[in-house]
Design a protein around this motif. Sequence first.
Motif, PDB file in Angstrom:
ATOM      1  N   PHE A  79       0.997  -1.151  -0.137  1.00 41.37           N
ATOM      2  CA  PHE A  79      -0.051   0.042   0.229  1.00 41.37           C
ATOM      3  C   PHE A  79       0.840   1.389  -0.023  1.00 41.37           C
ATOM      4  CE2 PHE A  79      -3.687  -2.388   0.877  1.00 41.37           C
ATOM      5  CZ  PHE A  79      -3.427  -3.543   1.614  1.00 41.37           C
ATOM      6  N   LEU A  80       0.318   2.304  -0.560  1.00 41.52           N
ATOM      7  CA  LEU A  80       1.029   3.500  -0.375  1.00 41.52           C
ATOM      8  C   LEU A  80      -0.224   4.442  -0.071  1.00 41.52           C
ATOM      9  CD1 LEU A  80       3.473   5.425  -0.790  1.00 41.52           C
ATOM     10  CD2 LEU A  80       2.641   6.014  -3.113  1.00 41.52           C
ATOM     11  N   GLN A  81      -0.218   5.223   1.041  1.00 42.65           N
ATOM     12  CA  GLN A  81      -1.095   6.133   1.592  1.00 42.65           C
ATOM     13  C   GLN A  81      -0.601   7.554   1.405  1.00 42.65           C
ATOM     14  OE1 GLN A  81      -4.175   5.791   2.981  1.00 42.65           O
ATOM     15  NE2 GLN A  81      -4.329   8.163   2.737  1.00 42.65           N
ATOM     16  N   MET A  82      -1.110   8.347   0.664  1.00 40.12           N
ATOM     17  CA  MET A  82      -0.517   9.612   0.227  1.00 40.12           C
ATOM     18  C   MET A  82      -1.465  10.708   0.518  1.00 40.12           C
ATOM     19  SD  MET A  82       0.711   8.887  -3.731  1.00 40.12           S
ATOM     20  CE  MET A  82      -1.135   8.728  -4.273  1.00 40.12           C
ATOM     21  N   ASN A  83      -1.006  11.658   1.386  1.00 40.08           N
ATOM     22  CA  ASN A  83      -1.603  12.599   2.096  1.00 40.08           C
ATOM     23  C   ASN A  83      -1.298  13.873   1.508  1.00 40.08           C
ATOM     24  OD1 ASN A  83      -3.268  10.740   3.498  1.00 40.08           O
ATOM     25  ND2 ASN A  83      -1.668  10.614   5.150  1.00 40.08           N
ATOM     26  N   ASN A  84      -2.124  14.973   1.472  1.00 36.50           N
ATOM     27  CA  ASN A  84      -1.806  16.456   1.463  1.00 36.50           C
ATOM     28  C   ASN A  84      -1.225  16.628  -0.115  1.00 36.50           C
ATOM     29  OD1 ASN A  84      -1.488  19.147   1.540  1.00 36.50           O
ATOM     30  ND2 ASN A  84       0.432  18.864   2.883  1.00 36.50           N
ATOM     31  N   LEU A  85      -1.646  15.873  -0.952  1.00 33.71           N
ATOM     32  CA  LEU A  85      -1.200  15.535  -2.378  1.00 33.71           C
ATOM     33  C   LEU A  85      -0.942  17.300  -3.071  1.00 33.71           C
ATOM     34  CD1 LEU A  85      -2.915  12.547  -3.495  1.00 33.71           C
ATOM     35  CD2 LEU A  85      -0.558  12.770  -3.564  1.00 33.71           C
ATOM     36  N   ARG A  86       0.064  17.187  -3.932  1.00 30.47           N
ATOM     37  CA  ARG A  86       0.389  18.432  -4.503  1.00 30.47           C
ATOM     38  C   ARG A  86       0.333  18.065  -6.121  1.00 30.47           C
ATOM     39  NH1 ARG A  86       5.805  18.915  -0.996  1.00 30.47           N
ATOM     40  NH2 ARG A  86       5.047  19.390   1.052  1.00 30.47           N
ATOM     41  N   ALA A  87       0.049  19.312  -6.821  1.00 35.82           N
ATOM     42  CA  ALA A  87       0.004  19.294  -8.237  1.00 35.82           C
ATOM     43  C   ALA A  87       1.224  18.322  -8.628  1.00 35.82           C
ATOM     44  CB  ALA A  87       0.026  20.442  -8.815  1.00 35.82           C
ATOM     45  N   ASN A  88       2.303  18.766  -8.051  1.00 33.78           N
ATOM     46  CA  ASN A  88       3.738  18.041  -8.572  1.00 33.78           C
ATOM     47  C   ASN A  88       3.789  16.622  -8.305  1.00 33.78           C
ATOM     48  OD1 ASN A  88       4.538  18.305  -6.173  1.00 33.78           O
ATOM     49  ND2 ASN A  88       6.176  19.527  -6.324  1.00 33.78           N
ATOM     50  N   ASP A  89       2.829  15.986  -7.663  1.00 33.37           N
ATOM     51  CA  ASP A  89       2.806  14.792  -7.170  1.00 33.37           C
ATOM     52  C   ASP A  89       2.124  13.789  -8.286  1.00 33.37           C
ATOM     53  OD1 ASP A  89       2.046  15.434  -3.986  1.00 33.37           O
ATOM     54  OD2 ASP A  89       3.637  14.480  -4.744  1.00 33.37           O
ATOM     55  N   THR A  90       1.555  14.626  -9.471  1.00 36.21           N
ATOM     56  CA  THR A  90       1.029  14.054 -10.864  1.00 36.21           C
ATOM     57  C   THR A  90       1.886  13.207 -11.443  1.00 36.21           C
ATOM     58  OG1 THR A  90      -0.663  15.789 -10.797  1.00 36.21           O
ATOM     59  CG2 THR A  90      -0.078  14.494 -12.756  1.00 36.21           C
ATOM     60  N   ALA A  91       1.616  12.019 -11.622  1.00 34.87           N
ATOM     61  CA  ALA A  91       2.496  10.913 -12.250  1.00 34.87           C
ATOM     62  C   ALA A  91       1.698   9.648 -12.417  1.00 34.87           C
ATOM     63  CB  ALA A  91       3.784  10.822 -11.466  1.00 34.87           C
ATOM     64  N   MET A  92       2.627   8.711 -13.186  1.00 39.60           N
ATOM     65  CA  MET A  92       2.267   7.369 -13.103  1.00 39.60           C
ATOM     66  C   MET A  92       2.736   6.530 -12.005  1.00 39.60           C
ATOM     67  SD  MET A  92       0.399   5.274 -14.775  1.00 39.60           S
ATOM     68  CE  MET A  92       0.048   5.557 -16.559  1.00 39.60           C
ATOM     69  N   TYR A  93       2.261   6.209 -11.246  1.00 42.70           N
ATOM     70  CA  TYR A  93       2.872   5.294  -9.948  1.00 42.70           C
ATOM     71  C   TYR A  93       2.958   3.729 -10.395  1.00 42.70           C
ATOM     72  CZ  TYR A  93       2.533   9.518  -7.214  1.00 42.70           C
ATOM     73  OH  TYR A  93       2.766  10.745  -6.753  1.00 42.70           O
ATOM     74  N   PHE A  94       4.285   3.174 -10.418  1.00 43.27           N
ATOM     75  CA  PHE A  94       4.253   1.942 -10.651  1.00 43.27           C
ATOM     76  C   PHE A  94       4.739   1.142  -9.229  1.00 43.27           C
ATOM     77  CE2 PHE A  94       4.503   2.453 -15.192  1.00 43.27           C
ATOM     78  CZ  PHE A  94       4.837   3.545 -15.382  1.00 43.27           C
ATOM     79  N   CYS A  95       4.112   0.067  -9.285  1.00 40.63           N
ATOM     80  CA  CYS A  95       4.917  -0.948  -8.115  1.00 40.63           C
ATOM     81  C   CYS A  95       5.908  -2.032  -8.692  1.00 40.63           C
ATOM     82  CB  CYS A  95       3.536  -1.635  -7.526  1.00 40.63           C
ATOM     83  SG  CYS A  95       3.798  -2.817  -6.560  1.00 40.63           S
ATOM     84  N   ALA A  96       6.679  -2.525  -7.982  1.00 43.61           N
ATOM     85  CA  ALA A  96       7.776  -3.350  -8.172  1.00 43.61           C
ATOM     86  C   ALA A  96       8.169  -4.060  -7.311  1.00 43.61           C
ATOM     87  CB  ALA A  96       8.850  -2.690  -8.921  1.00 43.61           C
ATOM     88  N   ALA A  97       8.742  -5.354  -7.444  1.00 45.63           N
ATOM     89  CA  ALA A  97       9.008  -6.482  -6.515  1.00 45.63           C
ATOM     90  C   ALA A  97      10.123  -7.107  -7.012  1.00 45.63           C
ATOM     91  CB  ALA A  97       7.786  -7.272  -6.370  1.00 45.63           C
ATOM     92  N   ASP A  98      11.128  -7.454  -6.292  1.00 46.48           N
ATOM     93  CA  ASP A  98      12.268  -8.323  -6.367  1.00 46.48           C
ATOM     94  C   ASP A  98      13.081  -8.808  -5.109  1.00 46.48           C
ATOM     95  OD1 ASP A  98      14.942  -7.711  -8.850  1.00 46.48           O
ATOM     96  OD2 ASP A  98      13.908  -9.642  -7.963  1.00 46.48           O
ATOM     97  N   THR A 112      15.083  -1.996 -15.580  1.00 47.19           N
ATOM     98  CA  THR A 112      15.301  -3.295 -16.312  1.00 47.19           C
ATOM     99  C   THR A 112      15.215  -4.506 -15.424  1.00 47.19           C
ATOM    100  OG1 THR A 112      17.831  -2.804 -15.962  1.00 47.19           O
ATOM    101  CG2 THR A 112      16.412  -1.910 -18.157  1.00 47.19           C
ATOM    102  N   ASN A 113      15.316  -4.306 -14.236  1.00 45.66           N
ATOM    103  CA  ASN A 113      15.277  -5.416 -13.158  1.00 45.66           C
ATOM    104  C   ASN A 113      13.955  -5.310 -12.260  1.00 45.66           C
ATOM    105  OD1 ASN A 113      18.070  -5.451 -13.900  1.00 45.66           O
ATOM    106  ND2 ASN A 113      18.731  -5.128 -11.699  1.00 45.66           N
ATOM    107  N   GLY A 114      13.962  -6.885 -11.748  1.00 49.10           N
ATOM    108  CA  GLY A 114      12.610  -7.086 -10.943  1.00 49.10           C
ATOM    109  C   GLY A 114      11.357  -7.203 -11.726  1.00 49.10           C
ATOM    110  N   PHE A 115      10.344  -7.042 -11.269  1.00 48.99           N
ATOM    111  CA  PHE A 115       9.015  -7.185 -11.503  1.00 48.99           C
ATOM    112  C   PHE A 115       8.067  -6.034 -11.487  1.00 48.99           C
ATOM    113  CE2 PHE A 115       9.781 -11.706 -12.629  1.00 48.99           C
ATOM    114  CZ  PHE A 115      10.653 -12.262 -11.527  1.00 48.99           C
ATOM    115  N   TRP A 116       7.689  -5.521 -12.582  1.00 48.31           N
ATOM    116  CA  TRP A 116       7.009  -4.374 -12.365  1.00 48.31           C
ATOM    117  C   TRP A 116       5.436  -4.421 -12.756  1.00 48.31           C
ATOM    118  CZ3 TRP A 116       9.279   0.533 -11.213  1.00 48.31           C
ATOM    119  CH2 TRP A 116      10.886   0.470 -10.940  1.00 48.31           C
ATOM    120  N   GLY A 117       4.575  -3.551 -12.449  1.00 47.97           N
ATOM    121  CA  GLY A 117       3.453  -3.429 -12.930  1.00 47.97           C
ATOM    122  C   GLY A 117       3.067  -2.428 -14.129  1.00 47.97           C
ATOM    123  N   ARG A 118       2.062  -2.404 -14.534  1.00 46.40           N
ATOM    124  CA  ARG A 118       1.848  -1.437 -15.574  1.00 46.40           C
ATOM    125  C   ARG A 118       1.555   0.062 -15.225  1.00 46.40           C
ATOM    126  NH1 ARG A 118      -1.853  -4.516 -20.199  1.00 46.40           N
ATOM    127  NH2 ARG A 118      -0.562  -6.407 -20.401  1.00 46.40           N
ATOM    128  N   GLY A 119       1.230   0.191 -14.236  1.00 42.92           N
ATOM    129  CA  GLY A 119       1.236   1.438 -13.230  1.00 42.92           C
ATOM    130  C   GLY A 119      -0.152   1.914 -13.040  1.00 42.92           C
TER     131      GLY A 119
END
Length: 126
Positions: A79-98, A112-119
């Motif tokens: 999980f990622l709890q994001m509070n007090n979000l700002r305009a510059n937090d706008t992005a595609m967020y990706f999860c990875a595991a390895d 190029t390493n690990g396993f990634w989601g599509r975002g």
Amino acid sequence: QVQVVESGGGSVQAGGSLRLSCVVSGFTHNHYCMGWFRQAPGKEHEAVAAVDMDSRQAYGDSMEGRFTISRDTTKNTLFLQMNNLRANDTAMYFCAADHCFSAFGFLRLPQTNGFWGRGTQVTVSS
């Protein structure tokens, strides 16, 4: 085959909150790190936060405080709890595991390493 699937993104006004989730399947054990990374248009890929198999956390530069990472090892979920979000937090967020030595080291995981989601897209309007 390891699969990583993110969810929870969306659009929110500045000052609002979002909670991202990521489910990992396919690992035969729990000895791996998981983490969040993001990339905004025209900007470099950057690490947000990571957590190891013992729930020790690490955060990217300027990420700790508004963002909180957590992991449910029984459900292979991050999980990622994001509070007090700002305009510059706008992005595609990706999860990875390895496999990893530490959560801090995992922040430097190359794309190029690990396993990634599509975002999952997070858009913060001011």
